[in-house]
Design a protein around this motif. Structure first.
Motif, short mmCIF file in Angstrom:
data_model
loop_
_atom_site.label_atom_id
_atom_site.label_comp_id
_atom_site.label_asym_id
_atom_site.label_seq_id
_atom_site.Cartn_x
_atom_site.Cartn_y
_atom_site.Cartn_z
N ALA A 21 0.76 -1.26 -0.16
CA ALA A 21 -0.09 0.05 0.06
C ALA A 21 0.85 1.27 0.21
CB ALA A 21 -0.97 0.10 1.02
N GLY A 22 2.03 1.25 0.76
CA GLY A 22 2.84 2.50 0.92
C GLY A 22 3.53 2.54 -0.35
N THR A 23 3.85 1.61 -1.13
CA THR A 23 4.65 1.61 -2.22
C THR A 23 3.89 2.15 -3.57
OG1 THR A 23 6.09 -0.26 -1.77
CG2 THR A 23 5.88 0.12 -4.18
N VAL A 24 2.56 1.69 -3.61
CA VAL A 24 1.71 1.93 -4.41
C VAL A 24 1.28 3.57 -4.36
CG1 VAL A 24 -0.62 1.89 -5.32
CG2 VAL A 24 0.64 -0.26 -5.10
N GLY A 50 11.51 7.96 -0.76
CA GLY A 50 10.33 7.28 -0.10
C GLY A 50 9.83 5.95 -0.75
N LEU A 51 9.99 6.09 -2.06
CA LEU A 51 9.51 4.99 -3.00
C LEU A 51 10.42 3.79 -2.80
CD1 LEU A 51 7.52 3.77 -5.08
CD2 LEU A 51 8.87 4.83 -6.68
N ALA A 52 11.70 4.16 -2.96
CA ALA A 52 12.63 3.05 -2.70
C ALA A 52 12.85 2.54 -1.42
CB ALA A 52 14.09 3.65 -2.90
N LEU A 53 12.35 3.18 -0.20
CA LEU A 53 12.34 2.67 1.08
C LEU A 53 11.18 1.81 1.35
CD1 LEU A 53 13.51 5.55 3.15
CD2 LEU A 53 14.80 3.42 2.83
N LEU A 83 12.84 3.72 9.25
CA LEU A 83 13.07 4.63 8.32
C LEU A 83 11.80 5.34 7.58
CD1 LEU A 83 16.44 3.62 6.53
CD2 LEU A 83 16.12 5.59 7.98
N VAL A 84 10.85 4.25 7.26
CA VAL A 84 9.64 4.55 6.52
C VAL A 84 8.81 4.99 7.59
CG1 VAL A 84 7.49 3.27 5.89
CG2 VAL A 84 9.89 2.74 4.55
N GLY A 90 7.06 12.25 9.78
CA GLY A 90 7.56 13.66 9.82
C GLY A 90 6.78 14.42 8.52
N LEU A 91 6.93 13.58 7.41
CA LEU A 91 6.05 14.28 6.22
C LEU A 91 4.74 14.75 6.77
CD1 LEU A 91 6.39 14.94 3.08
CD2 LEU A 91 5.54 12.52 2.67
#
Length: 125
Positions: A21-24, A50-53, A83-84, A90-91
Motif C-alpha cells: 500500500a505504501g509503495t503504490v 520514499g518509494l525506494a524505502l 526509516l519508513v 515527519g512528512l
C-alpha cells in the motif's frame, strides 16, 4: 536459514500488505505529478527515496515470508520500517502544520507507523 514461526508468518503477510500500500501510494503520487521533477526536484527526490524505502521493505518482508529467516533479515526489516515510519510521520507533521496535503500524508504516516509495529511484532525469537 531458519523457518518463520506461524505467528510471524501472519504478521509478515500483514507487513507485505502495508508495504505494498505504501509503495503504490508513493508511486501513484509520483506518476500523477511528473511536473514536480522539473518544478521541485528536491521534493521529487525525497519522494523517490520514499518509494525506494517502501519497495525495499516490501522486498525484504516478502523474502522473509517466502524463504524464511536469513542472517540480518530481521534487522534489515526493522531498519527499513523505522526509516519508513520516521519519514512518513515527519512528512505528515509538516503537512499538518502547513495545513496542506489533505488526507494522503496522514494515511502515509499511519501506514509508516503500522509498518514499524508489524516489523517489531514479527521479530520472532
Amino acid at each position: 536459514m531458519t523457518s518463520v514461526a506461524p505467528r510471524s508468518r501472519s504478521l509478515l503477510l500483514a507487513l507485505i500488505a502495508v508495504s505494498l500500500a505504501g509503495t503504490v501510494d508513493v508511486a501513484e503520487f509520483l506518476v500523477t505529478r511528473a511536473a514536480m521533477f522539473t518544478d521541485a526536484p528536491s521534493r521529487a527526490a525525497g519522494s523517490v527515496i520514499g518509494l525506494a524505502l517502501w519497495a525495499a521493505l516490501l522486498a525484504v518482508a516478502s523474502a522473509r515470508y517466502l524463504r524464511g529467516e536469513r542472517r540480518g533479515s530481521r534487522a534489515t526489516t526493522l531498519g527499513l520500517a523505522g526509516l519508513v515510519a520516521a519519514g512518513n510521520v515527519g512528512l505528515a507533521a509538516i503537512h499538518l502544520k502547513a495545513g496542506v496535503g489533505g488526507l494522503r500524508p496522514t494515511v502515509g504516516g499511519i501506514l509508516g507507523i503500522l509498518a514499524l509495529v508489524l516489523a517489531l511484532a514479527s521479530r520472532d525469537r
